[in-house]
Design an enzyme around this catalytic site. Sequence first.
Site, PDB file in Angstrom:
ATOM      1  N   ASN A   1      -2.548  43.709  11.141  1.00  0.00           N
ATOM      2  CA  ASN A   1      -1.284  43.499  10.412  1.00  0.00           C
ATOM      3  C   ASN A   1      -0.770  44.734   9.689  1.00  0.00           C
ATOM      4  OD1 ASN A   1      -1.123  40.765  11.125  1.00  0.00           O
ATOM      5  ND2 ASN A   1      -2.434  40.151   9.402  1.00  0.00           N
TER       6      ASN A   1
ATOM      7  N   HIS B   1      -0.646  35.044  13.790  1.00  0.00           N
ATOM      8  CA  HIS B   1      -1.633  35.702  12.917  1.00  0.00           C
ATOM      9  C   HIS B   1      -1.998  34.837  11.710  1.00  0.00           C
ATOM     10  CE1 HIS B   1      -1.227  40.124  14.459  1.00  0.00           C
ATOM     11  NE2 HIS B   1      -1.403  39.262  15.433  1.00  0.00           N
TER      12      HIS B   1
ATOM     13  N   HIS C   1       4.421  38.080  24.679  1.00  0.00           N
ATOM     14  CA  HIS C   1       4.721  39.504  24.839  1.00  0.00           C
ATOM     15  C   HIS C   1       5.858  39.720  25.830  1.00  0.00           C
ATOM     16  CE1 HIS C   1       0.513  40.843  23.182  1.00  0.00           C
ATOM     17  NE2 HIS C   1       1.288  40.300  22.263  1.00  0.00           N
TER      18      HIS C   1
ATOM     19  N   ARG D   1       5.004  36.184  15.857  1.00  0.00           N
ATOM     20  CA  ARG D   1       3.711  36.866  15.682  1.00  0.00           C
ATOM     21  C   ARG D   1       3.094  36.533  14.325  1.00  0.00           C
ATOM     22  NH1 ARG D   1       2.033  42.839  14.835  1.00  0.00           N
ATOM     23  NH2 ARG D   1      -0.018  42.887  15.834  1.00  0.00           N
TER      24      ARG D   1
HETATM   25  C1  HEM Z   1      -4.062  37.684  23.398  1.00  0.00           C
HETATM   26  C2  HEM Z   1      -4.294  38.555  22.460  1.00  0.00           C
HETATM   27  C3  HEM Z   1      -3.230  39.364  21.781  1.00  0.00           C
HETATM   28  C4  HEM Z   1      -3.330  40.662  21.453  1.00  0.00           C
HETATM   29  C5  HEM Z   1      -4.524  41.554  21.665  1.00  0.00           C
HETATM   30  C6  HEM Z   1      -2.083  41.048  20.848  1.00  0.00           C
HETATM   31  C7  HEM Z   1      -1.810  42.310  20.369  1.00  0.00           C
HETATM   32  C8  HEM Z   1      -0.559  42.743  19.968  1.00  0.00           C
HETATM   33  C9  HEM Z   1      -0.249  44.093  19.583  1.00  0.00           C
HETATM   34  C10 HEM Z   1      -1.244  45.248  19.510  1.00  0.00           C
HETATM   35  C11 HEM Z   1       1.068  44.138  19.312  1.00  0.00           C
HETATM   36  C12 HEM Z   1       1.874  45.368  18.889  1.00  0.00           C
HETATM   37  C13 HEM Z   1       1.837  45.513  17.373  1.00  0.00           C
HETATM   38  C14 HEM Z   1       2.410  46.823  16.896  1.00  0.00           C
HETATM   39  O1  HEM Z   1       2.601  47.736  17.704  1.00  0.00           O
HETATM   40  O2  HEM Z   1       2.651  46.962  15.675  1.00  0.00           O
HETATM   41  C15 HEM Z   1       1.597  42.824  19.514  1.00  0.00           C
HETATM   42  C16 HEM Z   1       2.909  42.476  19.347  1.00  0.00           C
HETATM   43  C17 HEM Z   1       3.382  41.183  19.482  1.00  0.00           C
HETATM   44  N1  HEM Z   1       2.622  40.056  19.716  1.00  0.00           N
HETATM   45 FE1  HEM Z   1       0.699  40.018  20.297  1.00  0.00          FE
HETATM   46  N2  HEM Z   1      -1.253  39.982  20.837  1.00  0.00           N
HETATM   47  C18 HEM Z   1      -1.904  38.916  21.374  1.00  0.00           C
HETATM   48  C19 HEM Z   1      -1.432  37.629  21.472  1.00  0.00           C
HETATM   49  C20 HEM Z   1      -0.217  37.206  20.985  1.00  0.00           C
HETATM   50  C21 HEM Z   1       0.178  35.832  20.827  1.00  0.00           C
HETATM   51  C22 HEM Z   1      -0.721  34.639  21.092  1.00  0.00           C
HETATM   52  C23 HEM Z   1       1.457  35.848  20.360  1.00  0.00           C
HETATM   53  C24 HEM Z   1       2.346  34.691  19.992  1.00  0.00           C
HETATM   54  C25 HEM Z   1       2.222  33.467  20.427  1.00  0.00           C
HETATM   55  C26 HEM Z   1       1.858  37.223  20.255  1.00  0.00           C
HETATM   56  C27 HEM Z   1       3.104  37.657  19.890  1.00  0.00           C
HETATM   57  C28 HEM Z   1       3.453  38.985  19.755  1.00  0.00           C
HETATM   58  C29 HEM Z   1       4.824  39.442  19.601  1.00  0.00           C
HETATM   59  C30 HEM Z   1       6.068  38.576  19.696  1.00  0.00           C
HETATM   60  C31 HEM Z   1       4.776  40.826  19.404  1.00  0.00           C
HETATM   61  C32 HEM Z   1       5.948  41.772  19.099  1.00  0.00           C
HETATM   62  C33 HEM Z   1       6.171  41.759  17.602  1.00  0.00           C
HETATM   63  C34 HEM Z   1       7.316  42.625  17.102  1.00  0.00           C
HETATM   64  O3  HEM Z   1       8.038  43.214  17.892  1.00  0.00           O
HETATM   65  O4  HEM Z   1       7.452  42.716  15.861  1.00  0.00           O
HETATM   66  N3  HEM Z   1       0.807  38.023  20.611  1.00  0.00           N
HETATM   67  N4  HEM Z   1       0.584  41.992  19.903  1.00  0.00           N
END
Ligand code: HEM
Length: 325
Positions: free
Chosen positions: A73, A42, A173, A38
């Site tokens: 973030n 970002h 995800h 992530r």
């Molecule tokens: C398409 C639009 C996307 C949105 C709106 C989005 C939004 C989010 C949100 C809201 C979270 C939870 C953050 C939290 O609760 O603190 C999250 C977690 C995460 N996102 Fe996305 N995301 C997107 C795309 C991506 C992409 C492109 C990747 C990587 C290639 C990604 C990888 C991750 C991962 C692995 C997590 C979990 C992180 C953790 O457990 O620390 N996301 N995302």
Amino acid sequence: QLTPDFYNTTCPNASNIILGVLQNAFNSDIRITASLIRLHFHDCFVNGCDGSILLDNVANDTSIDSEKFSMANNNSARGFEVVDAMKTALESACPGIVSCADILAIASEQSVNLSGGPSWTVPLGRRDGRTANRSLADQNLPTPFQTLDLLKGRFRNVGLNDNTDLVALSGAHTFGRAQCQFFSQRLFNFNGTGNPDPTLNATLLAQLQQLCPQGGNGSVLTNLDLSTPDGFDNDYFSNLQANNGLLQSDQELFSTSGADTIPIVNNFSSNETAFFESFAVSMIRMGNLSLLTGTQGEIRSNCRRVNANNLSTISSSDGGLVSSI
Ligand code: HEM
Ligand SMILES: [Ca+2]
Ligand SMILES: [Ca+2]
């Protein structure tokens, strides 16, 4: 202009050094792999993959507006200490060679692989930027409250495509966690309707209402992937088919009527190999976004700070008078 063998002569063990630190962190924190990929995402969406997300604010220096405090973030992005440990290990083996931006790219591939996903050859040679831009992070990073049209726009805006790249990369995800505050708008009064999001599976809805009651603690965590929370696989897509996407932005990919993303979700759900291949291609495309190479930028010695000894920098503490160049 990036190349996989970029560090072959200057830091041949770079990849192994990063992997050692990652494995050590993974042993005590299975979520770290998700958190690191992530960070790369970002980073790349804001001024390209230049390590900007890693920069901390510096007192009296307005040229760094730390992206760590952007909406996406703040109190959310994590894994910075592990990146620091990777950098420290690399600096002791080959000082001044491996960029922080490349550390994120390498650690992302290794993270996917450690969690059961595909491997790919990572193009290298990114340079670290000397600025961070919090408001650009707010503008460029997609939010979990967006409709498909808006999500597509954020991907196109950085030069990725709004179908395969969007769907494949959202497949990240398949692991990691999310806080109630990022999906609770779906649970009770979605878009002012007085009802929950109709595209949220009733069983999952009931569980999430328990976990995230109205007026409750918005930082409570749950798994992004209901069925295989820590494994990198294609379950994310079968979840979407069952209305078990956690974020609105996830479910939009499958539940927006007539969308061109639906057949892609269906394909990745039935064919994990197709997902893994597309994911690798899209990760490389994302990792190529607006790069600093050659002599642009720098190789930071500390991922949290720009280097001080750059001649183009005029110290703000001496009123701009530089006598020692
Ligand atoms: C398409 C639009 C996307 C949105 C709106 C989005 C939004 C989010 C949100 C809201 C979270 C939870 C953050 C939290 O609760 O603190 C999250 C977690 C995460 N996102 Fe996305 N995301 C997107 C795309 C991506 C992409 C492109 C990747 C990587 C290639 C990604 C990888 C991750 C991962 C692995 C997590 C979990 C992180 C953790 O457990 O620390 N996301 N995302
Ligand atoms: Ca960046
Ligand atoms: Ca999974």
